[in-house]
Scaffold this motif. Structure first.
Motif, mmCIF file in Angstrom:
data_model
loop_
_atom_site.group_PDB
_atom_site.id
_atom_site.type_symbol
_atom_site.label_atom_id
_atom_site.label_comp_id
_atom_site.label_asym_id
_atom_site.label_seq_id
_atom_site.Cartn_x
_atom_site.Cartn_y
_atom_site.Cartn_z
ATOM 1 N N ALA A 262 0.942 -1.314 -0.003
ATOM 2 C CA ALA A 262 -0.020 0.027 -0.128
ATOM 3 C C ALA A 262 0.856 1.348 -0.096
ATOM 4 C CB ALA A 262 -0.916 0.004 1.199
ATOM 5 N N GLY A 263 0.279 2.220 -0.491
ATOM 6 C CA GLY A 263 1.038 3.647 -0.824
ATOM 7 C C GLY A 263 -0.113 4.796 -0.776
ATOM 8 N N ALA A 264 0.573 5.795 -1.073
ATOM 9 C CA ALA A 264 -0.451 6.900 -1.069
ATOM 10 C C ALA A 264 -1.462 6.792 -2.041
ATOM 11 C CB ALA A 264 0.460 8.169 -1.198
ATOM 12 N N GLY A 265 -1.272 6.190 -3.280
ATOM 13 C CA GLY A 265 -2.094 5.808 -4.225
ATOM 14 C C GLY A 265 -1.957 4.397 -4.736
ATOM 15 N N SER A 266 -2.808 4.200 -5.669
ATOM 16 C CA SER A 266 -2.814 2.670 -6.118
ATOM 17 C C SER A 266 -1.529 2.089 -6.471
ATOM 18 C CB SER A 266 -3.788 2.460 -6.969
ATOM 19 O OG SER A 266 -4.005 1.079 -7.379
#
Length: 278
Positions: A262-266
């Motif tokens: 998981a990150g700030a976006g996909s």
């Protein structure tokens, strides 16, 4: 006149005495020589009659003795059931008025065979059909069918039933070792485990498909174990990087699920290299 009268009287007395004497002699002669007329059976006829009476008596005694012997050998009694015994088998045949065989029941040492158009087993009190079989179908009319074999029940073709339930404290298992297992119903199939877990295990693939509706998973926790973790080709592992504990679920065009950090976006696109093997 007196003398002649006396002579006439004497002659009349002599004639009367002679008549009486002659009558007594005739009666004595009849008494001494009576004529007998025999009545009955005499001679060889009498002996033949005695012989036939004796023969009839002997026949009756032999018949009575044979009847008592048969009743004793066949165990025919008033209070005991009828018992038919044989060293090989016992066969009961039923024929119509033309002598044609319409039904046959054979009880042998290895099996009991019944040949008829329809075979029925009914309850003794209510007369309810418990089991019936013919060329088209087999009907089990009992309130509950219990299979006690260790291997369960094996069916070669389709089975139609409104309810399948295991015994209390026992597991219910539907298994097809070599082929597929299909459950179909026009208004849906409901699988319910009221006091335990529900497990679906297969060797290759498990398909959940809804052609016109949706697949709804309603639970406090939904766990998908053993999902592969995708990684970006540009990223390189670093010992100083913090351990990844949060992932997002991604799906390949083929339908395969995988995890991506998981990150700030996909990050599914950057970790989609795992889809190349699906």
């Amino acid at each position: 006149m007196d003398r002649s009268g006396n002579l006439a009287t004497e002659e009349l007395k002599m004639t009367r005495e002679q008549y009486i004497l002659a009558t007594q002699q005739n009666s004595l002669a009849r008494t001494e020589n009576p004529q007998f007329y025999p009545v009955g059976i005499y001679g060889w006829r009498k002996r033949c009659l005695y012989f036939f009476v004796l023969l009839l008596l002997v026949t009756m005694i032999v018949n009575l003795a044979m009847t008592i012997w048969i009743l004793k050998v066949m165990n025919f009694t008033v209070d005991s059931p009828l018992v038919l015994q044989s060293d090989r088998n016992v066969t009961v045949n039923a024929r119509n008025h033309m002598g044609q065989l319409t039904g046959q029941l054979t009880v042998g040492a290895d099996a009991v065979e019944a040949q008829c158009k329809r075979f029925e087993v009914r309850a003794s009190e209510s007369g309810k059909v418990l089991f019936s079989a013919d060329e088209d179908e087999i009907v089990i009319g009992a309130d509950r069918l219990k299979v006690t074999g260790t291997e369960g029940a094996v069916f070669g073709h389709s089975v139609e039933t409104p309810h399948i339930r295991a015994e209390p404290s026992q597991d219910l298992k539907l298994e097809s070792p070599t082929r597929s297992l299909v459950m179909e119903a026009p208004r849906g199939v409901q699988i319910n485990a009221a006091a335990g877990d529900l497990k679906a295990t297969c060797r290759k693939e498990l398909h959940l498909q809804s052609t016109e509706g949706e697949i709804f998973l309603n639970a406090d926790t939904i766990r998908l174990g053993n999902l592969p973790v995708g990684s970006s080709s540009s990223s390189s592992p670093s010992s100083s990087a913090p351990r990844q504990t949060i992932y997002e679920i991604c799906i390949c065009p083929s339908g395969k699920l995988y995890l991506s950090p998981a990150g700030a976006g996909s990050t599914c696109q950057s970790s989609s290299n795992i889809c190349l093997w699906s």
